[in-house]
Design a protein around this motif. Structure first.
Motif: not given
Lengths: 298, 342
Positions: B134, A291, B169, B130, B172-173, B136-139, B142, A293-298
């Motif tokens: 699916q 789907p 990112v 997920r 913050d991380l 992001s890189g930061g996710q 983690r 992506s929910q944005g790239h901010a963590p």
């Protein structure tokens, strides 16, 4: 629409004349070279009616040839699959001396004529050969029997699985295996839960190609099998024999069976390619499409 | 868990990656291995993890000699540079993997509860179903951390943990990882080539060059008292000027700098841009402005001295300067190091 096309500057080789000429020549050559013979096989096989076809197929020698071909495939393909996985694993996940040499050795069967392989096996296992007398005293029969046929088929098809896996596994690197091991997984567990799912399509693709070649192999098997009708004749050998007997319809009937086996293989291959095998990239995931992506901010 | 490296050596083919490194990491400490590429920092981390074996020396976990314990039994959590998430498993599946393959059997309910707890810890509640491609890189980063923490590691090892992420990112991380570390208190060792990252995050920074430790200490130590020209240059921008030292003084233009305990002769003086100032009046090093670069927090002046050396100065935004202006560079602070032969 066509006007818009013409407005674009043509790319190299994009002129309609060249395009049509290329497509036409490929189609014509393909028709004569590949399609026509296949049609002829089926046409000839049924030229004396379905009854005669069925009769030829149910001939004990033909049935035995089919049995022998399938048996050979059932033995040779799994062994070569295991060999291919082991070789690909060794080459891509470990560093050792002679790695490049091993890569070359694995490819040798591709470049050697199968008949050379067959003759070589004669000199190794034949009565005048290296192990021949010893095997003879032990009462083990390799040549002119199933073991010889399997060995020759395996030699010819040794590179298929490894060749499919090596580029893929090289691209994937060792990170995933290292991650699994650092999390406490055993070697087997790592292989089955981490490595195998990532290589499964390429692996199946290799297995399909390997199987097609095992079933169709003629040269090497011809030398080591001795061509004994009803005993050591595989399907390709049997076809040749029928043909030399002037049993053209019989030969084509048997050939049609081999062709059907091959076509089934090709269809399997096409289906596998759709799944992303044989393309070298990471295989498609068995998951729904991502789907947004929910944005790239963590 | 306290970690001790005792004279560890690693050679690849003919290339010696790590030369006799000895290092003590206290229990609960957060230590950065900082160095340029090829300095051996990742090799050291992988030896601590058990992914590479040392050719010489010993690695102790507490009192236990862990040098030859394979990675599977070493009890470390390793976060890979590119995360190495299992692509065919969900986020929850990835996190649960270590618990599922463990020799310690856990019930499915126990594993689920722990996965939920870890997802909360890394602030990814609701993303358990997920797949790695699916998110992001930061996710992903983690998830990789949660997966490593799931096996209750004695030591947490991170290889360039923020290398593949964009700048915002990353920051913050970094802060978040520091919070997690304070919360859990696991001894943590991470590798980076980014000085800012090391100084921001670590209790102690270990600076490596060509397979050797060149300096270690708190961020304050290494920033205020770099012990070599290499550390001085590696930690941040520095101007380098060749000088002559005579009787404890180094003369740059008309400016005299302290060079106590230095033998007379040639040496190099290193000047941070922020330790220099621009003035239209003497004293100072006579120079001409070549170019001015404006930044949100000040101006950087590129100047050329009368002696032909280039200097970069970070000055306050109010300072007036234009290309072609002549004036003087004032030195507030400087470090003198022996000039490196060759």
């Amino acid at each position: 629409m066509s006007r818009a096309r013409h407005a674009k500057p043509p790319r190299v080789g994009d002129s309609p004349a060249i395009r049509r000429a290329l497509i036409a020549s490929v189609l014509v050559v393909g028709a004569f070279l590949i399609f026509a013979p296949l049609v002829v096989i089926l046409y000839q096989a049924f030229s004396k009616g379905f009854g005669f076809f069925a009769e030829t197929i149910s001939d004990p020698d033909t049935r035995h040839a089919i049995f022998l071909t399938v048996a050979t495939a059932l033995i040779a393909v799994p062994i070569n699959t295991a060999f291919g996985i082991a070789a690909a694993w060794a080459i891509t996940k470990f560093d050792f001396r002679g790695k490049r040499l091993l890569l070359v050795v694995i490819e040798i069967p591709f470049s050697i004529s199968p008949i050379v392989a067959g003759v070589a096996y004669l000199f190794v296992y034949g009565l005048q050969g290296l192990f021949g007398p010893a095997l003879d005293t032990a009462g083990i029969k390799i040549l002119f029997a199933l073991p010889g046929i399997v060995l020759a088929s395996m030699f010819v098809t040794a590179p298929f699985v490894a060749r499919e896996l090596i580029p893929l596994m090289q691209a994937q690197g060792r990170d995933l295996e290292e991650a699994a091991t650092s999390l406490g997984a055993s070697g087997w567990r790592t292989f089955f839960s981490v490595t195998l799912p990532n290589i499964r399509w390429a692996l199946l693709y290799g297995v399909v190609l390997c199987n097609a070649r095992v079933m169709g192999e003629f040269g090497a098997v011809s030398v080591v099998s001795g061509n004994i009708r009803g005993q050591t004749n595989t399907l390709p050998l049997h076809i040749e024999l029928l043909y030399h007997d002037y049993n053209t319809v019989g030969a084509f009937a048997a050939a049609s069976i081999l062709t059907v086996l091959a076509i089934v293989t090709i269809i399997a291959k096409v289906l596998l390619e759709r799944q992303g095998a044989g393309r070298g990239g990471r295989p498609a995931l068995a998951a729904p499409k991502a789907p947004p992506s929910q944005g790239h901010a963590p | 868990m306290k970690i001790r490296l005792d004279n560890v050596v690693k050679t690849f083919d003919t290339f010696r990656a790590v030369h006799g490194v000895s290092l003590d990491i206290e229990s609960g400490e957060l230590v950065a291995l900082l160095g340029p590429s090829g300095s051996g920092k990742t090799t050291i981390l992988r030896m601590v993890a058990g992914l590479e074996f040392a050719d010489g020396g010993h690695i102790y976990f507490g009192e236990q000699d862990a040098t030859d314990i394979p990675v599977r039994d070493r009890g470390v959590g390793f976060v890979f540079q590119h995360y190495a998430l299992f692509p065919q498993m969900t986020v929850a599946g990835n996190i649960a993997f270590g618990m599922k393959v463990s020799r310690v059997k856990r019930s499915a309910a126990e594993i689920d509860a722990r996965v939920t707890e870890l997802l909360r810890l890394v602030r990814l509640e609701g993303l358990g179903d997920r797949f790695p491609n699916q998110i992001s890189g930061g996710q992903r980063q983690r998830v990789a951390l949660a997966r490593a923490l799931a096996v209750d590691p004695k030591v947490l090892l991170l290889d360039e943990p923020f290398g593949a992420l964009d700048a915002n990112v990353r920051r913050d991380l970094r802060r978040w990882l520091r919070e997690i570390h304070e919360q859990l208190g696991i001894t943590t060792l991470f590798v980076t080539h980014d000085q800012e990252e090391a100084l921001d995050l670590a209790d102690r920074v270990v600076i490596l060059d060509q397979g050797r430790i060149v300096q270690q200490g708190t961020p304050e130590d290494v920033c205020r008292n770099p012990n070599s020209a290499f550390v001085m240059k590696f930690l941040g921008d520095a101007n380098q000027l060749a000088v002559e030292v005579s009787s404890g003084k180094a003369l740059v233009g008309q400016a005299e700098l302290d060079a106590v305990n230095f033998p007379d002769g040639p040496a190099n003086v290193y000047l941070r841009p922020r330790d220099l100032d621009w003035s239209s009046d003497a004293p100072g090093i006579a120079a001409t402005v070549m170019r001015v670069i404006d930044k949100p927090d000040g101006r950087r002046i590129l100047a050329r001295t009368a002696g032909g050396d280039n200097l970069e100065l970070d000055v306050a935004p109010e300072i007036e300067a234009r290309a072609g202006d002549e004036g003087f560079v004032r030195v507030h602070r400087a470090k003198v190091f022996p000039s490196v032969p060759g």
